[in-house]
Design an enzyme around this catalytic site. Structure first.
Site, mmCIF file in Angstrom:
data_model
loop_
_atom_site.group_PDB
_atom_site.id
_atom_site.type_symbol
_atom_site.label_atom_id
_atom_site.label_comp_id
_atom_site.label_asym_id
_atom_site.label_seq_id
_atom_site.Cartn_x
_atom_site.Cartn_y
_atom_site.Cartn_z
ATOM 1 N N ASP A 66 0.843 -1.344 -0.033
ATOM 2 C CA ASP A 66 0.062 0.016 0.015
ATOM 3 C C ASP A 66 0.995 1.129 -0.020
ATOM 4 O O ASP A 66 2.193 1.258 -0.029
ATOM 5 C CB ASP A 66 -1.066 -0.040 1.269
ATOM 6 C CG ASP A 66 -0.211 -0.727 2.344
ATOM 7 O OD1 ASP A 66 0.929 -0.348 2.535
ATOM 8 O OD2 ASP A 66 -1.162 -1.124 3.445
ATOM 9 N N ASP A 135 -8.006 -2.414 14.048
ATOM 10 C CA ASP A 135 -9.400 -2.554 13.919
ATOM 11 C C ASP A 135 -9.310 -4.054 12.689
ATOM 12 O O ASP A 135 -10.408 -4.147 12.015
ATOM 13 C CB ASP A 135 -9.768 -1.586 13.039
ATOM 14 C CG ASP A 135 -8.961 -0.957 11.898
ATOM 15 O OD1 ASP A 135 -8.170 -1.773 11.491
ATOM 16 O OD2 ASP A 135 -9.438 0.236 11.263
ATOM 17 N N HIS A 137 -7.397 -4.675 9.901
ATOM 18 C CA HIS A 137 -7.333 -4.417 8.518
ATOM 19 C C HIS A 137 -5.917 -5.062 8.247
ATOM 20 O O HIS A 137 -5.201 -5.461 9.303
ATOM 21 C CB HIS A 137 -7.176 -3.066 8.133
ATOM 22 C CG HIS A 137 -6.099 -2.100 8.722
ATOM 23 N ND1 HIS A 137 -5.973 -0.924 9.442
ATOM 24 C CD2 HIS A 137 -4.689 -2.332 8.834
ATOM 25 C CE1 HIS A 137 -5.004 -0.440 9.791
ATOM 26 N NE2 HIS A 137 -4.025 -1.243 9.439
ATOM 27 N N GLU A 142 -9.857 -1.492 5.175
ATOM 28 C CA GLU A 142 -10.326 -1.279 6.536
ATOM 29 C C GLU A 142 -11.523 -2.018 6.804
ATOM 30 O O GLU A 142 -12.217 -2.473 5.554
ATOM 31 C CB GLU A 142 -10.852 0.250 6.342
ATOM 32 C CG GLU A 142 -9.450 1.344 6.428
ATOM 33 C CD GLU A 142 -8.508 1.344 7.644
ATOM 34 O OE1 GLU A 142 -8.695 0.304 8.368
ATOM 35 O OE2 GLU A 142 -7.985 2.188 8.008
HETATM 36 C C1 F6R Z 1 1.352 -1.399 6.311
HETATM 37 C C2 F6R Z 1 0.050 -2.003 6.221
HETATM 38 C C3 F6R Z 1 -0.494 -2.140 7.583
HETATM 39 C C4 F6R Z 1 0.008 -2.408 8.880
HETATM 40 C C5 F6R Z 1 -0.834 -2.311 9.820
HETATM 41 C C6 F6R Z 1 -0.199 -2.802 11.124
HETATM 42 O O1 F6R Z 1 1.957 -1.506 4.835
HETATM 43 O O2 F6R Z 1 -0.306 -2.673 5.265
HETATM 44 O O3 F6R Z 1 -1.908 -2.866 7.203
HETATM 45 O O4 F6R Z 1 0.716 -3.666 8.734
HETATM 46 O O5 F6R Z 1 -1.429 -1.132 9.971
HETATM 47 O O6 F6R Z 1 0.776 -1.730 11.483
HETATM 48 P P1 F6R Z 1 1.958 -1.773 12.453
HETATM 49 O O7 F6R Z 1 2.875 -3.140 12.060
HETATM 50 O O8 F6R Z 1 2.813 -0.621 12.325
HETATM 51 O O9 F6R Z 1 1.272 -2.379 13.807
#
Ligand code: F6R
Length: 260
Positions: A66, A135, A137, A142
């Site tokens: 992303d 949440d 995702h 989301e």
């Molecule tokens: C980032 C991504 C997000 C993160 C998620 C967890 O490329 O795709 O899904 O993996 O927000 O973030 P962290 O690892 O910072 O807790």
């Protein structure tokens, strides 16, 4: 779905082992890279193996999950730059080997379609590293995301922007409101999914991911439908798992040759 409960350092070694074994058997492996905190120890371990054990990524190609929409090309939190800092610049990935959705494109839908085509042209992703949001995702799909979605623009939830404010001087207003993200259907096309989660704030999302009903309200639950999904969690992130003892026992008695 395999669930491994272990300290964060051991989880990183397990994920790096899976990547190393792929890359040594097929030097032209296609990796899927995540940003955020969760994969950082894995990237450290891969960089160490590159430096000390001659693990080469010279023929590897990689696709990011992303990208924020509208962050300037030189912004340190632009995911393209984060991936360069955390992994690409620390190993011998070739120039142009890492691709990501173009969050600065004039025509965002066309950029998303081009990104899907690029992944398909590369033969698809062999191993996709994932983190999970509080949440539920994965990538930036989301709650409410279609379980069949492809790369597209999404609006970040307030919760995700609050969670990510730590990367933007703790100022939620500086966190972009939109992103381009691989869809859940895109992620599900990868041949092996390896999700890492640590810390008590991930416990509910991990419980839903592994043991909840499959639902767009917890997008990561789509992984229950994947034939080869591995969930690597520490004790804190595993604290709400109903079958935690079973997952521990299964991993302890796993044959050494099996890998992830
Ligand atoms: C980032 C991504 C997000 C993160 C998620 C967890 O490329 O795709 O899904 O993996 O927000 O973030 P962290 O690892 O910072 O807790």
């Amino acid at each position: 779905m395999e669930v491994v409960i272990a300290p964060a350092e051991q989880l990183a070694v397990l994920a790096a082992d899976a990547i190393e074994s792929l890359v040594r058997s097929n030097p032209a492996t296609v990796l899927g890279l995540a940003t955020g905190s969760s994969p950082l120890k894995v990237y450290d371990e891969l960089a160490r193996r590159h430096e000390q054990e001659r693990l080469s990524f010279a023929r590897v190609r990689a696709f990011m999950l992303d990208e924020y929409v509208g962050l300037a090309a030189d912004h340190p939190e632009r995911y393209r730059n984060v991936i360069d800092t955390e992994i690409a610049s620390r190993v011998d990935l070739g120039p142009g080997a890492v691709q990501g959705p173009d969050g600065l494109a004039d025509d965002l839908p066309a950029a998303c379609a081009a990104y899907e085509a690029a992944i398909a042209d590369a033969g698809g992703v062999d191993l996709q590293i994932l983190g999970i949001g509080t949440d539920g995702h994965i990538a930036f799909n989301e709650p409410g995301s279609s379980l069949a979605s492809r790369t597209r623009i999404k609006t970040l939830t307030r919760q995700t922007r609050l969670d990510n404010a730590r990367f933007f001087d703790d100022d939620v207003d500086r966190v972009p409101t939109h992103c381009l993200t691989q869809g859940l259907g895109t992620i599900m096309d990868a041949r092996h999914l390896v999700l890492l989660a640590t810390g008590p704030h991930k416990a509910e999302a991990v419980h839903q991911l592994v043991e909840g009903p499959i639902s767009a309200m917890w997008p990561a639950t789509v992984m229950q439908m994947h034939p080869h999904a591995t969930v690597l969690v520490d004790d804190a992130a595993a604290s709400r798992l109903q079958l935690g003892d079973y997952y521990r026992q299964t991993f302890e008695s796993k044959p050494g040759w099996q890998g992830l």
